[in-house]
Design an enzyme around this catalytic site. Sequence first.
Site, PDB file in Angstrom:
ATOM      1  N   GLU A   1      60.450  24.728  82.719  1.00 61.88           N
ATOM      2  CA  GLU A   1      59.319  25.643  82.550  1.00 61.88           C
ATOM      3  C   GLU A   1      59.636  27.029  83.097  1.00 61.88           C
ATOM      4  OE1 GLU A   1      55.788  22.339  83.249  1.00 61.88           O
ATOM      5  OE2 GLU A   1      56.881  23.117  84.959  1.00 61.88           O
TER       6      GLU A   1
ATOM      7  N   ASP B   1      51.272  16.720  86.441  1.00 64.36           N
ATOM      8  CA  ASP B   1      51.404  18.150  86.165  1.00 64.36           C
ATOM      9  C   ASP B   1      52.059  18.453  84.821  1.00 64.36           C
ATOM     10  OD1 ASP B   1      53.910  17.245  86.823  1.00 64.36           O
ATOM     11  OD2 ASP B   1      54.271  18.664  88.451  1.00 64.36           O
TER      12      ASP B   1
HETATM   13  P1  NAD Z   1      60.210  12.926  94.220  1.00 63.47           P
HETATM   14  O1  NAD Z   1      60.814  12.265  93.044  1.00 63.47           O
HETATM   15  O2  NAD Z   1      61.109  13.452  95.285  1.00 63.47           O
HETATM   16  O3  NAD Z   1      59.172  11.933  94.948  1.00 63.47           O
HETATM   17  C1  NAD Z   1      58.248  11.160  94.225  1.00 63.47           C
HETATM   18  C2  NAD Z   1      58.065   9.833  94.944  1.00 63.47           C
HETATM   19  O4  NAD Z   1      57.012   9.112  94.280  1.00 63.47           O
HETATM   20  C3  NAD Z   1      59.295   8.945  94.913  1.00 63.47           C
HETATM   21  O5  NAD Z   1      59.691   8.591  96.228  1.00 63.47           O
HETATM   22  C4  NAD Z   1      58.848   7.697  94.105  1.00 63.47           C
HETATM   23  O6  NAD Z   1      59.437   6.509  94.561  1.00 63.47           O
HETATM   24  C5  NAD Z   1      57.357   7.733  94.345  1.00 63.47           C
HETATM   25  N1  NAD Z   1      56.551   7.030  93.344  1.00 63.47           N
HETATM   26  C6  NAD Z   1      56.675   7.032  92.003  1.00 63.47           C
HETATM   27  N2  NAD Z   1      55.706   6.291  91.438  1.00 63.47           N
HETATM   28  C7  NAD Z   1      54.932   5.809  92.463  1.00 63.47           C
HETATM   29  C8  NAD Z   1      53.770   5.012  92.520  1.00 63.47           C
HETATM   30  N3  NAD Z   1      53.186   4.544  91.424  1.00 63.47           N
HETATM   31  N4  NAD Z   1      53.243   4.738  93.736  1.00 63.47           N
HETATM   32  C9  NAD Z   1      53.817   5.202  94.880  1.00 63.47           C
HETATM   33  N5  NAD Z   1      54.942   5.978  94.866  1.00 63.47           N
HETATM   34  C10 NAD Z   1      55.482   6.284  93.680  1.00 63.47           C
HETATM   35  O7  NAD Z   1      59.268  14.093  93.648  1.00 63.47           O
HETATM   36  P2  NAD Z   1      58.657  15.332  94.435  1.00 63.47           P
HETATM   37  O8  NAD Z   1      59.531  16.517  94.327  1.00 63.47           O
HETATM   38  O9  NAD Z   1      58.201  14.904  95.776  1.00 63.47           O
HETATM   39  O10 NAD Z   1      57.405  15.636  93.502  1.00 63.47           O
HETATM   40  C11 NAD Z   1      56.334  14.717  93.429  1.00 63.47           C
HETATM   41  C12 NAD Z   1      55.476  15.090  92.248  1.00 63.47           C
HETATM   42  O11 NAD Z   1      54.837  16.331  92.503  1.00 63.47           O
HETATM   43  C13 NAD Z   1      56.250  15.255  90.948  1.00 63.47           C
HETATM   44  O12 NAD Z   1      55.535  14.642  89.920  1.00 63.47           O
HETATM   45  C14 NAD Z   1      56.305  16.759  90.745  1.00 63.47           C
HETATM   46  O13 NAD Z   1      56.368  17.108  89.382  1.00 63.47           O
HETATM   47  C15 NAD Z   1      54.989  17.187  91.374  1.00 63.47           C
HETATM   48  N6  NAD Z   1      54.939  18.549  91.879  1.00 63.47           N
HETATM   49  C16 NAD Z   1      53.783  19.228  91.697  1.00 63.47           C
HETATM   50  C17 NAD Z   1      53.653  20.508  92.200  1.00 63.47           C
HETATM   51  C18 NAD Z   1      52.356  21.230  92.035  1.00 63.47           C
HETATM   52  O14 NAD Z   1      52.300  22.427  92.286  1.00 63.47           O
HETATM   53  N7  NAD Z   1      51.283  20.562  91.690  1.00 63.47           N
HETATM   54  C19 NAD Z   1      54.733  21.108  92.855  1.00 63.47           C
HETATM   55  C20 NAD Z   1      55.908  20.368  93.050  1.00 63.47           C
HETATM   56  C21 NAD Z   1      56.001  19.077  92.556  1.00 63.47           C
END
Ligand code: NAD
Length: 356
Positions: free
Chosen positions: A56, A227
Amino acid sequence: MVRFVDVAHMREWVASTGVPSIIRGMSQYMEDDFRRWDEFDKSPRVASHSNVGVIELMPTSDGVQYGFKYVNGHPGNPAAGLQTVTAFGVLADVASGYPIMWSEMTILTALRTATTSAMAARLLARSDSTTMALIGTGTQAEFQSLAFRELVGISSLRIWDTDPAAMEKFERNAAALGLEVYRASSAHDAVTGADIITTCTADKQLATVLTEDMIVDGVHVNAIGGDCPGKTELDAQILHRADIFIEFDEQTRIEGEIQQLDADHPATELWQVLCGDAPGRVRADQITVFDSVGFAIEDFTALRYVDDAVKGTRFCTEVDLIADPADPKDLFSLVSDSTLAVEPVHSAGGASAVIR
Ligand code: NAD
């Protein structure tokens, strides 16, 4: 010359300044920018989807400076030893169009997302909140935890992740940070007794990380992992019971939890609450959801904050990114200098070059 904050300098700056201090400072900048919402160019981010993730571009401008972030989201990346989210960004001068600063934004995105989440919770969660459930203990988790301790007063965390190694990693980091952590046996266990629930999972599907029966009156849900189109975390029934707060309507309708609802379902943009134009939490038993997807103004704020903090310090360098000849009409002079010429060398594998 363009100021440049690479990963090494970002790490040094964050380690020297401290995450809590950065979050506090950045939240001031973010509140200032949200209060002048009307001054910004706003559009949904430009997304290029594939079957494994998304890339993006997130641009905005306040008329004086222009900023954009390049960011990806690939939930399958950690299995290959890669980050789910990586990013870099640029701040430019609107008057000349020249970039003034270029920064890594993977670490910075975690800081700005945590700052935004905590800023929203300060407006929307009950003021007596002390306990947060954290569902998903990956990259964002420690940053979220520190921001909620710093800005909201959260002193106790209840964590759950489907990956035990992610919880172990979080517990190690949390111990060093002095965070009180309860390791739950399920999402249901984690949310029990929590005042705030943060969902930060990564899964490229319409997931149900929280079901309706996990939500009690008075709770605030900080939902950051849903997101993208087709990527959500909350059971739609939760949204029907809650008052919903978002960043930018046009983008969140496509990417947020509310993609599961009718297009006219009410949702309030957070800046309106900050400016006093719309109510936030009005009752202790109200359920509030911050349906966060991440918006360009937050990245603009983060870049602006870092640039002000690092300019003139050892935490940045300069790169020669813009070809800028003495005579602006003589770009050719930059390539016609014979001292720079190289001789083509032909080999079986194709042409390469040596400097003369
Ligand atoms: P990451 O992959 O480092 O961590 C995600 C964690 O979620 C992993 O440890 C995984 O095992 C766990 N997980 C997956 N499905 C699960 C479930 N059903 N129950 C419990 N745990 C589960 O990712 P990250 O960098 O920490 O990002 C997390 C999310 O936040 C991503 O989806 C990312 O796109 C989103 N994000 C959003 C924003 C925003 O501004 N809203 C900013 C950054 C990241």
